[in-house]
Scaffold this motif. Structure first.
Motif, mmCIF file in Angstrom:
data_model
loop_
_atom_site.group_PDB
_atom_site.id
_atom_site.type_symbol
_atom_site.label_atom_id
_atom_site.label_comp_id
_atom_site.label_asym_id
_atom_site.label_seq_id
_atom_site.Cartn_x
_atom_site.Cartn_y
_atom_site.Cartn_z
ATOM 1 N N LEU A 49 15.689 -18.185 -84.163
ATOM 2 C CA LEU A 49 14.915 -18.163 -85.085
ATOM 3 C C LEU A 49 13.714 -17.294 -84.887
ATOM 4 O O LEU A 49 13.332 -17.074 -83.744
ATOM 5 N N VAL A 50 13.370 -16.671 -85.798
ATOM 6 C CA VAL A 50 12.250 -15.624 -85.572
ATOM 7 C C VAL A 50 10.935 -15.601 -86.618
ATOM 8 O O VAL A 50 11.353 -16.132 -87.697
ATOM 9 N N ALA A 51 9.823 -15.805 -86.344
ATOM 10 C CA ALA A 51 8.791 -15.949 -87.207
ATOM 11 C C ALA A 51 7.846 -14.835 -86.832
ATOM 12 O O ALA A 51 7.523 -14.643 -85.609
ATOM 13 N N THR A 52 7.167 -14.209 -87.603
ATOM 14 C CA THR A 52 6.068 -12.990 -87.401
ATOM 15 C C THR A 52 4.989 -13.108 -88.062
ATOM 16 O O THR A 52 4.922 -13.301 -89.256
ATOM 17 N N SER A 53 3.698 -12.578 -87.544
ATOM 18 C CA SER A 53 2.549 -12.360 -88.445
ATOM 19 C C SER A 53 1.989 -11.125 -87.957
ATOM 20 O O SER A 53 2.604 -10.394 -87.130
ATOM 21 N N VAL A 87 14.939 -19.595 -78.140
ATOM 22 C CA VAL A 87 16.215 -19.406 -77.683
ATOM 23 C C VAL A 87 16.973 -20.729 -77.290
ATOM 24 O O VAL A 87 15.993 -21.586 -76.743
ATOM 25 N N ASP A 88 18.125 -20.826 -77.004
ATOM 26 C CA ASP A 88 18.656 -21.986 -76.677
ATOM 27 C C ASP A 88 19.198 -21.816 -75.285
ATOM 28 O O ASP A 88 19.639 -22.863 -74.608
ATOM 29 N N ASN A 89 19.163 -20.669 -74.601
ATOM 30 C CA ASN A 89 19.597 -20.594 -73.230
ATOM 31 C C ASN A 89 18.364 -20.180 -72.573
ATOM 32 O O ASN A 89 17.684 -19.039 -72.372
ATOM 33 N N ASN A 90 17.949 -21.179 -71.733
ATOM 34 C CA ASN A 90 16.411 -20.663 -71.047
ATOM 35 C C ASN A 90 16.877 -20.304 -69.454
ATOM 36 O O ASN A 90 15.984 -20.276 -68.761
ATOM 37 N N ALA A 91 18.053 -19.897 -69.273
ATOM 38 C CA ALA A 91 18.335 -19.564 -67.789
ATOM 39 C C ALA A 91 17.531 -18.418 -67.365
ATOM 40 O O ALA A 91 17.329 -18.189 -66.044
ATOM 41 N N ILE A 151 9.464 -22.827 -89.301
ATOM 42 C CA ILE A 151 10.354 -23.144 -90.455
ATOM 43 C C ILE A 151 11.030 -21.596 -90.619
ATOM 44 O O ILE A 151 10.348 -20.685 -90.951
ATOM 45 N N SER A 152 12.294 -21.768 -91.090
ATOM 46 C CA SER A 152 13.116 -20.482 -91.319
ATOM 47 C C SER A 152 13.794 -20.732 -92.652
ATOM 48 O O SER A 152 14.753 -21.716 -92.936
ATOM 49 N N LEU A 153 13.409 -20.197 -93.899
ATOM 50 C CA LEU A 153 13.885 -20.793 -94.935
ATOM 51 C C LEU A 153 15.061 -19.643 -95.462
ATOM 52 O O LEU A 153 15.792 -19.946 -96.144
ATOM 53 N N GLY A 154 14.560 -18.341 -95.516
ATOM 54 C CA GLY A 154 15.646 -17.418 -96.076
ATOM 55 C C GLY A 154 16.482 -16.669 -95.681
ATOM 56 O O GLY A 154 17.157 -15.728 -96.255
ATOM 57 N N SER A 155 16.610 -16.654 -94.279
ATOM 58 C CA SER A 155 17.396 -15.650 -93.653
ATOM 59 C C SER A 155 18.672 -15.600 -94.047
ATOM 60 O O SER A 155 19.642 -14.786 -94.069
ATOM 61 N N SER A 156 19.371 -16.910 -94.311
ATOM 62 C CA SER A 156 20.491 -17.130 -94.758
ATOM 63 C C SER A 156 20.277 -17.956 -95.815
ATOM 64 O O SER A 156 19.802 -18.725 -95.689
ATOM 65 N N ASP A 157 21.497 -17.666 -97.111
ATOM 66 C CA ASP A 157 20.975 -18.670 -98.240
ATOM 67 C C ASP A 157 21.717 -19.930 -98.040
ATOM 68 O O ASP A 157 21.795 -20.524 -98.931
ATOM 69 N N ILE A 158 22.318 -20.273 -96.878
ATOM 70 C CA ILE A 158 22.773 -21.484 -96.791
ATOM 71 C C ILE A 158 22.132 -22.408 -95.616
ATOM 72 O O ILE A 158 22.733 -23.406 -95.187
#
Ligand code: ADP
Ligand code: ASP
Ligand code: MG
Length: 472
Positions: free
Chosen positions: A369-373, A381-385, A438-445
Motif C-alpha cells: 500500500l502507498v500513501a503520499t502527501s 511491505v510484507d517482506n522485511n528481509a 487507508i487505501s480506498l480507490g486503487s482497485s475497485d474491489i
C-alpha cells in the motif's frame, strides 16, 4: 479454443475458453492437495480416492509436503547450521518414521522403503554439509526444503500403485523452470509451458503425480516458489495443459468470509471473481497462494477450492463473471512494516517517487500500500528481509522512519469504496483502534486499512460481525 491433439501431440492456444481434449474427448483436470490433505496414510488414501473418482479426466495430482514437514525442514536446516547435531538427529528420526509409517502397511513396501531411504541419505548428507560449513545459502535452503514434496509424492505414488491405479510419478523440477531467485523463484513461463507439455501426456485412466512448490533454476539447482507455492504450481500446470478445471483441496470448505481460525462465524463464499480471489489471497487469505490466480485468469480456467474431509460439502468456485455485490470477505495480513520517507525535496519534484520505488525494486521487495502527501510517502511491505538496506538507501532522499508490528485488513467487494456510508461504518467499527493508513480507490474491489498487528484479529471479528451476521 485451446485444444490438444493427441495424435499430433501439439497444442493450439488462444485466449478465451479452454478445453483440453485428450483421446476419447475428455477434459483434463489438475488436483492439488495441501499438507493436511496428505498428513498421513489415511489422509493420503482419501486424497487418492478423490483422484480415482475423477480418473476419466486424466488427472494431474500436485502434492504438498506432509503437514508440518516444510516447517520441520526449515528448523532442521537452522539446527544443522548451528551445529546442534543432537537436535538434528532427533527431529530427523521423527521425519523418517512419519514417512516410513505412511508406507509400512502396504503389502509390498520394500520398493517404497528403499526409495525413501535413499532420499533420507541424500538429505542427511546435505544437513551434515551445513553442520560443517556453519552456513546455509538460499540455494542449499531450497535444496533442503524440496525434500518435503519429494518425500510426500514418493509415498503417494507408492500408495496409488498399491491401490491399483495407473499412476506415474514425475519430478516437477524437470518442467517447472524458474529463475535463480532461491526461496521465491519466478517461473519462466515460456520454458515451463513447453516442458510441461513435453512431460505430461494425460490420458483417460492415468494419474500423474508430481510435486508442488519446487522448480529448477537454469543452472540446474533446485528452487522453491515461496511458502504455500504448491497452489501456484497447480494453476501453472493447469494453464500449460489447458485444463478444464483446477481443484485446490485443503482443510476448509473453500474460501470463507474470513479466516475460520480467527472468525468463528465465517462461512463459505460460493463464487468469487478472479480479481476478488487474488486480492483476498494477496492480503492474507492463505487458503490460496497469492500468485495462484494469475495463470488461471488468462485462459479463464475455473479454480475450485474444496475440503478433503468434506468432499461433497460447500466449496468456492473462482471463475469469470462471478463477482457478487457488496462485501464478499475480509482478509488480514500480519507482519507488515510501514516505511515513511519525509523530504521537502519532494515538493514539486518529479521523478521522486520513481527513485523511491527503484530502491524497493533493487532489493526485490514489493510494496503493498502507498500513501503520499506533499512532503512524505508511506509504504507498506510484507517482506522485511531487506528493510535495513532499503532504509539505508532511502536516507539519501529524506528522513526515513520504520514502524513494525503492523497488519493490513482488507475488505473485498465491488465498489465498496464508492459507498461513503459503508466506509463510515467500517471506521465506526474500528473507532477504538488506531488506523494508520487507508487505501480506498486503487482497485475497485478492495478497501484496505493498516492497523496495529495486536488489534488485527479483534478488528476482523468486529467487522465480520457487523457485515456478515445474518440479516445484513
Ligand atoms: P493447505 O496446506 O491445504 O495449502 P493452508 O494452511 O495453506 O492449507 O490454507 C488453509 C488455511 O487457510 C485454513 O485452515 C484457514 O485457517 C486459512 N485461511 C485464511 N483465510 C481464509 C479464508 N478467507 N477462507 C478459508 N481459509 C482461510
Ligand atoms: N510445503 C510448502 C509449504 O509448506 C508448499 C505448500 O504447502 O504449498 O510452504
Ligand atoms: Mg497452502
Amino acid at each position: 479454443m485451446v485444444g490438444y491433439d493427441s495424435s499430433l501431440q501439439t497444442y493450439q492456444s488462444t485466449k478465451g475458453r479452454t478445453t483440453f481434449e485428450i483421446a476419447g474427448g475428455i477434459t483434463l483436470i489438475v488436483l492439488k492437495f495441501g499438507g493436511t490433505s496428505v498428513a498421513d496414510r489415511n489422509r493420503m488414501d482419501a486424497a487418492l480416492r478423490i483422484a480415482a473418482d475423477q480418473i476419466d479426466a486424466g488427472p494431474v495430482l500436485v502434492s504438498s509436503a506432509l503437514a508440518g514437514v516444510t516447517d520441520t525442514l526449515i528448523s532442521l536446516a537452522a539446527l544443522a547450521t548451528a551445529g546442534d547435531t543432537e537436535s538434528v538427529a532427533k527431529s530427523f528420526a521423527t521425519l523418517e518414521s512419519r514417512h516410513y509409517e505412511a508406507v509400512s502397511d502396504l503389502e509390498d513396501p520394500v520398493d517404497a522403503l528403499s526409495r525413501l531411504s535413499s532420499l533420507f541419505d541424500e538429505l542427511r548428507g546435505l544437513l551434515s554439509g551445513l553442520s560443517l560449513l556453519k552456513e546455509c545459502s538460499p540455494r542449499t535452503y531450497d535444496a533442503v526444503l524440496a525434500f518435503g514434496e519429494i518425500l510426500s509424492t514418493t509415498v503417494l505414488h507408492a500408495r496409488a500403485v498399491a491401490s491399483g491405479l495407473d499412476a506415474l510419478l514425475l519430478d516437477s523440477r524437470d518442467f517447472m523452470i524458474t529463475d535463480s531467485g532461491f526461496t521465491a523463484a519466478i517461473p519462466d513461463f515460456d520454458k515451463t509451458n513447453k516442458a510441461v507439455r513435453d512431460a505430461i501426456r494425460p490420458s483417460k485412466g492415468r494419474l500423474y503425480i508430481t510435486q508442488g512448490f519446487i522448480g529448477r533454476a537454469p543452472n540446474g539447482a533446485t528452487t522453491t516458489l515461496g511458502r504455500g507455492g504448491s497452489d501456484y504450481t497447480a494453476t501453472i500446470l493447469g494453464a500449460a495443459l489447458g485444463a478444464s478445471e483446477v481443484q485446490i483441496w485443503t482443510d476448509v470448505n473453500g474460501i470463507m468470509t474470513s479466516d475460520p481460525r480467527v472468525v468463528a462465524g465465517a462461512r463459505t463464499v460460493d463464487t468469487l471473481s478472479y480479481e476478488e480471489a487474488a486480492e483476498l489471497a494477496y492480503f492474507g487469505a492463505k487458503v490460496v497462494h497469492p500468485s495462484t490466480i494469475q495463470p488461471a485468469i488468462e485462459l479463464g480456467i475455473p479454480v475450485l477450492v474444496k475440503n478433503t474431509s468434506d468432499p461433497d460439502g460447500p466449496f468456492t468456485a473462482i471463475k469469470t463473471g462471478s463477482s457478487g455485490t457488496g462485501i464478499r470477505a475480509i482478509a488480514g495480513k500480519k507482519r507488515i512494516t510501514l516505511i515513511n520517507i519525509t523530504s521537502s525535496r519532494m515538493l514539486n519534484a518529479y521523478g521522486f517517487l520513481s527513485r523511491i520505488f527503484a530502491v524497493f525494486e533493487q532489493h526485490r521487495t514489493s510494496v503493498d500500500l502507498v500513501a503520499t502527501s506533499e512532503v512524505s510517502v508511506s509504504v507498506t511491505v510484507d517482506n522485511n528481509a531487506h528493510v535495513d538496506q532499503i532504509v539505508d538507501d532511502l536516507k539519501q532522499y529524506g528522513t526515513v522512519g520504520v514502524e513494525d508490528d503492523k497488519a493490513i485488513i482488507c475488505l473485498v467487494g465491488k465498489n465498496l469504496w464508492k459507498n461513503s456510508s459503508f466506509i463510515a461504518e467500517v471506521l465506526n467499527c474500528l473507532k477504538s483502534i488506531q488506523v494508520r493508513m487507508i487505501s480506498l480507490g486503487s482497485s475497485d474491489i478492495n478497501l484496505s486499512l493498516v492497523v496495529p498487528e495486536i488489534e488485527l484479529e479483534n478488528a476482523m471479528r468486529t467487522l465480520h460481525a457487523r457485515f456478515f451476521s445474518t440479516g445484513t
